[in-house]
Design a protein around this motif. Structure first.
Motif, PDB file in Angstrom:
ATOM      1  N   SER A  36       0.745  -1.588  -0.076  1.00  0.00           N
ATOM      2  CA  SER A  36      -0.514  -0.043   0.462  1.00  0.00           C
ATOM      3  C   SER A  36       0.812   1.472  -0.135  1.00  0.00           C
ATOM      4  CB  SER A  36      -0.898  -0.613   1.562  1.00  0.00           C
ATOM      5  OG  SER A  36      -1.481   1.191   1.226  1.00  0.00           O
ATOM      6  N   LYS A  37       2.109   1.297   0.753  1.00  0.00           N
ATOM      7  CA  LYS A  37       2.628   2.393   1.289  1.00  0.00           C
ATOM      8  C   LYS A  37       3.679   2.597  -0.673  1.00  0.00           C
ATOM      9  CE  LYS A  37       3.607   3.175   5.801  1.00  0.00           C
ATOM     10  NZ  LYS A  37       5.038   2.910   6.913  1.00  0.00           N
ATOM     11  N   ALA A  38       3.814   1.448  -1.031  1.00  0.00           N
ATOM     12  CA  ALA A  38       4.583   1.738  -2.487  1.00  0.00           C
ATOM     13  C   ALA A  38       3.733   2.043  -3.802  1.00  0.00           C
ATOM     14  CB  ALA A  38       5.197   0.350  -2.376  1.00  0.00           C
ATOM     15  N   LEU A  39       2.693   1.381  -3.824  1.00  0.00           N
ATOM     16  CA  LEU A  39       1.470   2.158  -4.037  1.00  0.00           C
ATOM     17  C   LEU A  39       1.461   3.636  -4.222  1.00  0.00           C
ATOM     18  CD1 LEU A  39      -0.978  -0.215  -4.565  1.00  0.00           C
ATOM     19  CD2 LEU A  39       0.618   0.263  -5.981  1.00  0.00           C
ATOM     20  N   ASP A  40       0.977   4.032  -2.576  1.00  0.00           N
ATOM     21  CA  ASP A  40       1.002   5.306  -2.885  1.00  0.00           C
ATOM     22  C   ASP A  40       2.382   6.099  -3.169  1.00  0.00           C
ATOM     23  OD1 ASP A  40      -1.298   5.309  -1.264  1.00  0.00           O
ATOM     24  OD2 ASP A  40      -0.222   5.217   0.884  1.00  0.00           O
ATOM     25  N   CYS A  41       3.648   6.106  -2.729  1.00  0.00           N
ATOM     26  CA  CYS A  41       4.708   6.642  -3.156  1.00  0.00           C
ATOM     27  C   CYS A  41       4.616   6.654  -4.475  1.00  0.00           C
ATOM     28  CB  CYS A  41       6.317   5.501  -2.684  1.00  0.00           C
ATOM     29  SG  CYS A  41       6.817   6.737  -3.150  1.00  0.00           S
ATOM     30  N   VAL A  42       3.867   5.333  -5.747  1.00  0.00           N
ATOM     31  CA  VAL A  42       3.777   5.907  -7.159  1.00  0.00           C
ATOM     32  C   VAL A  42       3.155   6.720  -7.427  1.00  0.00           C
ATOM     33  CG1 VAL A  42       3.447   4.589  -9.007  1.00  0.00           C
ATOM     34  CG2 VAL A  42       4.595   3.506  -7.447  1.00  0.00           C
ATOM     35  N   GLN A  43       1.522   6.596  -6.811  1.00  0.00           N
ATOM     36  CA  GLN A  43       0.628   7.666  -7.276  1.00  0.00           C
ATOM     37  C   GLN A  43       1.379   8.959  -6.403  1.00  0.00           C
ATOM     38  OE1 GLN A  43      -2.902   5.419  -4.971  1.00  0.00           O
ATOM     39  NE2 GLN A  43      -2.535   5.004  -6.539  1.00  0.00           N
ATOM     40  N   ALA A  45       4.452   9.910  -6.450  1.00  0.00           N
ATOM     41  CA  ALA A  45       5.490  10.688  -7.456  1.00  0.00           C
ATOM     42  C   ALA A  45       4.904  10.810  -8.726  1.00  0.00           C
ATOM     43  CB  ALA A  45       6.214   9.489  -8.059  1.00  0.00           C
ATOM     44  N   GLU A  46       4.033   9.774  -9.494  1.00  0.00           N
ATOM     45  CA  GLU A  46       2.829  10.860 -10.573  1.00  0.00           C
ATOM     46  C   GLU A  46       2.434  11.957 -10.411  1.00  0.00           C
ATOM     47  OE1 GLU A  46       1.071   7.559 -12.160  1.00  0.00           O
ATOM     48  OE2 GLU A  46       2.039   5.658 -12.257  1.00  0.00           O
ATOM     49  N   ALA A  47       2.101  11.937  -9.368  1.00  0.00           N
ATOM     50  CA  ALA A  47       1.085  13.026  -9.262  1.00  0.00           C
ATOM     51  C   ALA A  47       2.550  14.631  -9.598  1.00  0.00           C
ATOM     52  CB  ALA A  47       0.545  13.269  -8.164  1.00  0.00           C
ATOM     53  N   VAL A  48       3.466  13.916  -9.089  1.00  0.00           N
ATOM     54  CA  VAL A  48       4.530  15.043  -8.920  1.00  0.00           C
ATOM     55  C   VAL A  48       5.229  15.492 -10.165  1.00  0.00           C
ATOM     56  CG1 VAL A  48       6.832  15.952  -8.025  1.00  0.00           C
ATOM     57  CG2 VAL A  48       5.471  14.932  -6.998  1.00  0.00           C
ATOM     58  N   ALA A  49       5.415  13.857 -11.200  1.00  0.00           N
ATOM     59  CA  ALA A  49       6.242  14.558 -12.806  1.00  0.00           C
ATOM     60  C   ALA A  49       4.582  15.274 -13.384  1.00  0.00           C
ATOM     61  CB  ALA A  49       5.811  12.546 -13.203  1.00  0.00           C
ATOM     62  N   ASP A  50       3.614  15.268 -13.471  1.00  0.00           N
ATOM     63  CA  ASP A  50       2.387  15.973 -13.884  1.00  0.00           C
ATOM     64  C   ASP A  50       2.729  17.400 -12.786  1.00  0.00           C
ATOM     65  OD1 ASP A  50       1.680  13.310 -15.048  1.00  0.00           O
ATOM     66  OD2 ASP A  50      -0.371  13.563 -13.500  1.00  0.00           O
ATOM     67  N   SER A  51       3.021  17.403 -12.224  1.00  0.00           N
ATOM     68  CA  SER A  51       3.181  19.301 -11.661  1.00  0.00           C
ATOM     69  C   SER A  51       4.402  19.724 -11.977  1.00  0.00           C
ATOM     70  CB  SER A  51       2.957  19.111 -10.246  1.00  0.00           C
ATOM     71  OG  SER A  51       1.833  18.412  -8.943  1.00  0.00           O
ATOM     72  N   VAL A  52       5.259  18.767 -12.406  1.00  0.00           N
ATOM     73  CA  VAL A  52       6.972  19.626 -12.956  1.00  0.00           C
ATOM     74  C   VAL A  52       6.349  19.686 -14.040  1.00  0.00           C
ATOM     75  CG1 VAL A  52       8.675  18.512 -13.434  1.00  0.00           C
ATOM     76  CG2 VAL A  52       8.197  17.921 -11.720  1.00  0.00           C
ATOM     77  N   THR A  53       5.637  19.159 -15.077  1.00  0.00           N
ATOM     78  CA  THR A  53       5.048  19.197 -16.245  1.00  0.00           C
ATOM     79  C   THR A  53       4.231  20.442 -16.451  1.00  0.00           C
ATOM     80  OG1 THR A  53       5.246  17.025 -17.329  1.00  0.00           O
ATOM     81  CG2 THR A  53       3.712  18.248 -18.448  1.00  0.00           C
ATOM     82  N   LYS A  86       4.297  10.020   4.150  1.00  0.00           N
ATOM     83  CA  LYS A  86       3.314   8.178   3.765  1.00  0.00           C
ATOM     84  C   LYS A  86       4.703   7.179   4.150  1.00  0.00           C
ATOM     85  CE  LYS A  86      -1.297   9.481   1.509  1.00  0.00           C
ATOM     86  NZ  LYS A  86      -1.474   9.265   0.431  1.00  0.00           N
ATOM     87  N   THR A  87       5.928   7.624   4.042  1.00  0.00           N
ATOM     88  CA  THR A  87       7.460   7.243   3.922  1.00  0.00           C
ATOM     89  C   THR A  87       7.831   6.919   4.993  1.00  0.00           C
ATOM     90  OG1 THR A  87       8.157   5.214   2.379  1.00  0.00           O
ATOM     91  CG2 THR A  87       8.077   7.984   1.845  1.00  0.00           C
ATOM     92  N   LYS A 131      11.558   6.507  -9.809  1.00  0.00           N
ATOM     93  CA  LYS A 131      12.602   5.811  -9.686  1.00  0.00           C
ATOM     94  C   LYS A 131      13.071   4.919  -8.429  1.00  0.00           C
ATOM     95  CE  LYS A 131      17.744   5.381  -9.793  1.00  0.00           C
ATOM     96  NZ  LYS A 131      18.809   5.500  -9.984  1.00  0.00           N
ATOM     97  N   VAL A 132      12.959   5.870  -7.080  1.00  0.00           N
ATOM     98  CA  VAL A 132      12.458   5.485  -6.176  1.00  0.00           C
ATOM     99  C   VAL A 132      11.762   4.651  -5.456  1.00  0.00           C
ATOM    100  CG1 VAL A 132      15.407   6.257  -5.604  1.00  0.00           C
ATOM    101  CG2 VAL A 132      13.144   7.171  -4.601  1.00  0.00           C
ATOM    102  N   CYS A 133      10.072   5.669  -5.992  1.00  0.00           N
ATOM    103  CA  CYS A 133       9.147   4.630  -6.218  1.00  0.00           C
ATOM    104  C   CYS A 133       8.437   3.652  -6.148  1.00  0.00           C
ATOM    105  CB  CYS A 133       8.042   6.017  -6.248  1.00  0.00           C
ATOM    106  SG  CYS A 133       8.123   6.923  -4.817  1.00  0.00           S
ATOM    107  N   THR A 134       8.975   2.990  -8.014  1.00  0.00           N
ATOM    108  CA  THR A 134       9.245   2.506  -8.544  1.00  0.00           C
ATOM    109  C   THR A 134       9.378   1.245  -7.814  1.00  0.00           C
ATOM    110  OG1 THR A 134       9.018   3.777 -10.141  1.00  0.00           O
ATOM    111  CG2 THR A 134       9.184   1.034 -10.646  1.00  0.00           C
ATOM    112  N   PRO A 135       8.152   0.141  -7.212  1.00  0.00           N
ATOM    113  CA  PRO A 135       8.818  -1.634  -6.757  1.00  0.00           C
ATOM    114  C   PRO A 135       9.041  -2.265  -7.483  1.00  0.00           C
ATOM    115  CG  PRO A 135       5.687  -0.690  -7.513  1.00  0.00           C
ATOM    116  CD  PRO A 135       7.220   0.372  -8.036  1.00  0.00           C
TER     117      PRO A 135
END
Length: 135
Positions: A36-43, A45-53, A86-87, A131-135
Motif C-alpha cells: 500500500s505504501k509503495a502504491l501511494d509512493c508511485v501515485q 510520484a506520478e502526481a509530482v511528475a504531472d506538477s513538474v510538467t 506516507k513513507t 525511480k525510487v518509488c517504482t517497485p
C-alpha cells in the motif's frame, strides 16, 4: 491418564495454531501495508511528475500568467508533503528533500525576477523520486 494427555495435546495444538494464525496475519498485514505504501509512493510520484510538467508549461507561459508558476510550485509542495508523510524509506525521503530544495531554488529565482528559471534540477529530482518509488 491417556485422556488427560490428549486434552493437553489438543490444548497445545490449539495454542500453536492460534500463535501461527496470529503470526501469519501480522506477516500478511505488514506485507499489504508495504504494498500500500509503495502504491501511494508511485501515485504521488506520478502526481509530482504531472506538477513538474505543469511547472514547465507555466514557465513557458510566464509572460501570459506569472501566477501559474506559483500554482505549479504549490502543487509540487503539496504532493511532496503527502509522500513524505506516507513513507519512512530513506531513499524516498532523500529524493523528496532533493526535490524540495530544487523547488525552493526555482521559487527564489522567480522571486528575484528570473522569468526563465533553470528547471533541470527539478526535473532531475522528480525523475529520481519516480525511480525510487517504482517497485
Amino acid at each position: 491418564m491417556a485422556a488427560s494427555r490428549r486434552r493437553r495435546s489438543r490444548r497445545i495444538a490449539t495454542i500453536a495454531a492460534a500463535v501461527a494464525a496470529v503470526g501469519l496475519t501480522v506477516g500478511l498485514t505488514t506485507g499489504c501495508d508495504a504494498v500500500s505504501k509503495a502504491l501511494d509512493c508511485v501515485q504521488t510520484a506520478e502526481a509530482v511528475a504531472d506538477s513538474v510538467t505543469d511547472l514547465q508549461q507555466a514557465v513557458e507561459n510566464a509572460s501570459n500568467d506569472p501566477t501559474q508558476i506559483d500554482d505549479a510550485l504549490a502543487s509540487i509542495d503539496q504532493n511532496l508533503d503527502e509522500i513524505g508523510d506516507k513513507t519512512d524509506n530513506t531513499d524516498v525521503n532523500k529524493a523528496v528533500d532533493d526535490l524540495n530544495a530544487a523547488v525552493a531554488n526555482v521559487r527564489t529565482s522567480v522571486k528575484n525576477g528570473d522569468e526563465t528559471p533553470d528547471l533541470s534540477p527539478v526535473t532531475d529530482a522528480a525523475g529520481e523520486l519516480t525511480k525510487v518509488c517504482t517497485p
